[in-house]
Design an enzyme around this catalytic site. Structure first.
Site, PDB file in Angstrom:
ATOM      1  N   ARG A 151     -20.448 -10.550 -18.110  1.00 26.12           N
ATOM      2  CA  ARG A 151     -19.656 -10.264 -16.921  1.00 26.12           C
ATOM      3  C   ARG A 151     -20.474 -10.413 -15.642  1.00 26.12           C
ATOM      4  O   ARG A 151     -19.954 -10.802 -14.591  1.00 26.12           O
ATOM      5  CB  ARG A 151     -19.037  -8.875 -17.027  1.00 26.12           C
ATOM      6  CG  ARG A 151     -17.935  -8.793 -18.083  1.00 26.12           C
ATOM      7  CD  ARG A 151     -17.531  -7.353 -18.375  1.00 26.12           C
ATOM      8  NE  ARG A 151     -17.131  -6.651 -17.176  1.00 26.12           N
ATOM      9  CZ  ARG A 151     -17.022  -5.313 -17.109  1.00 26.12           C
ATOM     10  NH1 ARG A 151     -17.291  -4.573 -18.177  1.00 26.12           N
ATOM     11  NH2 ARG A 151     -16.638  -4.751 -15.995  1.00 26.12           N
ATOM     12  N   ASP A 166     -16.946  -3.563 -24.687  1.00 22.52           N
ATOM     13  CA  ASP A 166     -16.633  -2.503 -23.725  1.00 22.52           C
ATOM     14  C   ASP A 166     -15.134  -2.291 -23.594  1.00 22.52           C
ATOM     15  O   ASP A 166     -14.326  -3.078 -24.106  1.00 22.52           O
ATOM     16  CB  ASP A 166     -17.204  -2.861 -22.351  1.00 22.52           C
ATOM     17  CG  ASP A 166     -18.717  -2.758 -22.298  1.00 22.52           C
ATOM     18  OD1 ASP A 166     -19.301  -2.057 -23.137  1.00 22.52           O
ATOM     19  OD2 ASP A 166     -19.316  -3.392 -21.401  1.00 22.52           O
ATOM     20  N   ARG A 182     -20.594  -4.279 -29.865  1.00 19.43           N
ATOM     21  CA  ARG A 182     -19.856  -3.138 -29.316  1.00 19.43           C
ATOM     22  C   ARG A 182     -19.205  -3.557 -28.002  1.00 19.43           C
ATOM     23  O   ARG A 182     -19.793  -3.421 -26.925  1.00 19.43           O
ATOM     24  CB  ARG A 182     -20.798  -1.952 -29.087  1.00 19.43           C
ATOM     25  CG  ARG A 182     -21.423  -1.416 -30.370  1.00 19.43           C
ATOM     26  CD  ARG A 182     -22.412  -0.306 -30.048  1.00 19.43           C
ATOM     27  NE  ARG A 182     -23.002   0.264 -31.252  1.00 19.43           N
ATOM     28  CZ  ARG A 182     -23.929   1.206 -31.250  1.00 19.43           C
ATOM     29  NH1 ARG A 182     -24.398   1.672 -30.093  1.00 19.43           N
ATOM     30  NH2 ARG A 182     -24.415   1.674 -32.387  1.00 19.43           N
TER      31      ARG A 182
END
Length: 256
Positions: free
Chosen positions: A202, A52, A50
């Site tokens: 990230r 972002d 999934r």
């Protein structure tokens, strides 16, 4: 009911992420609506990851169930026709066994993060890289990256909104390459693991960028990892440089 695996490429900029949402456009919604042009009662689809908002994909994988036993090439062509003009492309379609699951059958996910270092604003790569205006040092980032490889409690590098049951994960590889580009440098972070925590990649890249800039040392990254505290993490970098590059399965459904 025949099941098909879809290999998908997309630009994440116009979407609020992969997952369907009530009030915002998503990649899942776009593909499900294209499927329902072919079969009005087509069920929802599931994906390997999934992504972002703003995150891209070169090799996302999803599976769908349809009543008609489509020729894979024709199914891909039909979906691409109905996806226009959205920046979503079905690269390949393959028939799979009914127990194949895009998420749960996957054994590894590979992410690519691109970081551009130069003062002049990006033009052709705008939206596909995270840009900083100063040079970075490769060697200390590579040393710090190796401190993160292996089985660890990654609480420090996990979003507070992460829904994973455990912060303990195995990071298989975190490799960094440097390329010369006109008037600057590009760094590519290649990250591999069976699964990831929310914002983990990230968080890694944002922290390693601080090492490359000389603000952190590799030992600081080690200390942040061992702290098991989200407050010890470096900055979380923006999403536009991140891309889901490849998903691995015990048997590659797209192998020809």
């Amino acid at each position: 009911m025949p099941r098909f695996a879809l290999k998908i490429e997309y630009d994440g900029a116009p979407f609020a992420g992969w997952q369907r949402q009530k009030e915002h456009p998503s990649v899942q919604q776009a593909i499900e609506e294209a499927l329902r042009k072919l079969q009005p009662d087509a069920p929802g689809i599931a994906a390997a990851g999934r992504t972002d908002a703003g995150v891209h994909a070169l090799g996302q994988v999803a599976h769908c169930d349809l009543v008609k036993d489509w020729d894979p090439f024709r199914l891909g062509e039909a979906l691409n026709h109905h996806l226009k003009p959205l920046p979503v492309s079905i690269l390949q379609v393959a028939p799979v066994e009914e127990d194949f699951h895009a998420r749960f059958s996957a054994t590894e996910r590979q992410y690519l993060f691109r970081l551009l270092c130069r003062r002049a604003p990006a033009t052709h790569e705008r939206g596909n890289v995270w840009q900083v205006a100063y040079p970075l040092m490769l060697a200390p980032m590579q040393e710090a990256a190796q401190r993160l490889v292996g089985l660890h409690d990654f609480t420090t590098f996990r979003s507070t909104m992460c829904q994973a049951e455990s912060p303990v994960k195995t990071l298989d590889s975190l490799e960094i390459e440097e390329f010369a580009v006109p008037h600057g440098q590009e760094f590519r972070f290649h990250v591999r693991a069976r699964s990831f925590l929310h914002n983990q990649v990230r968080s890694f890249v944002g922290t390693l960028e601080r090492v490359g800039a000389g603000a952190w040392s590799p030992d600081d990254v080690q200390a942040a990892l061992e702290a098991k505290d989200r407050a010890a993490c470096g900055p979380v970098c923006p999403p536009q440089g991140l891309c889901l590059a490849h998903v691995t399965y015990p048997q590659d459904p797209f192998q020809t």
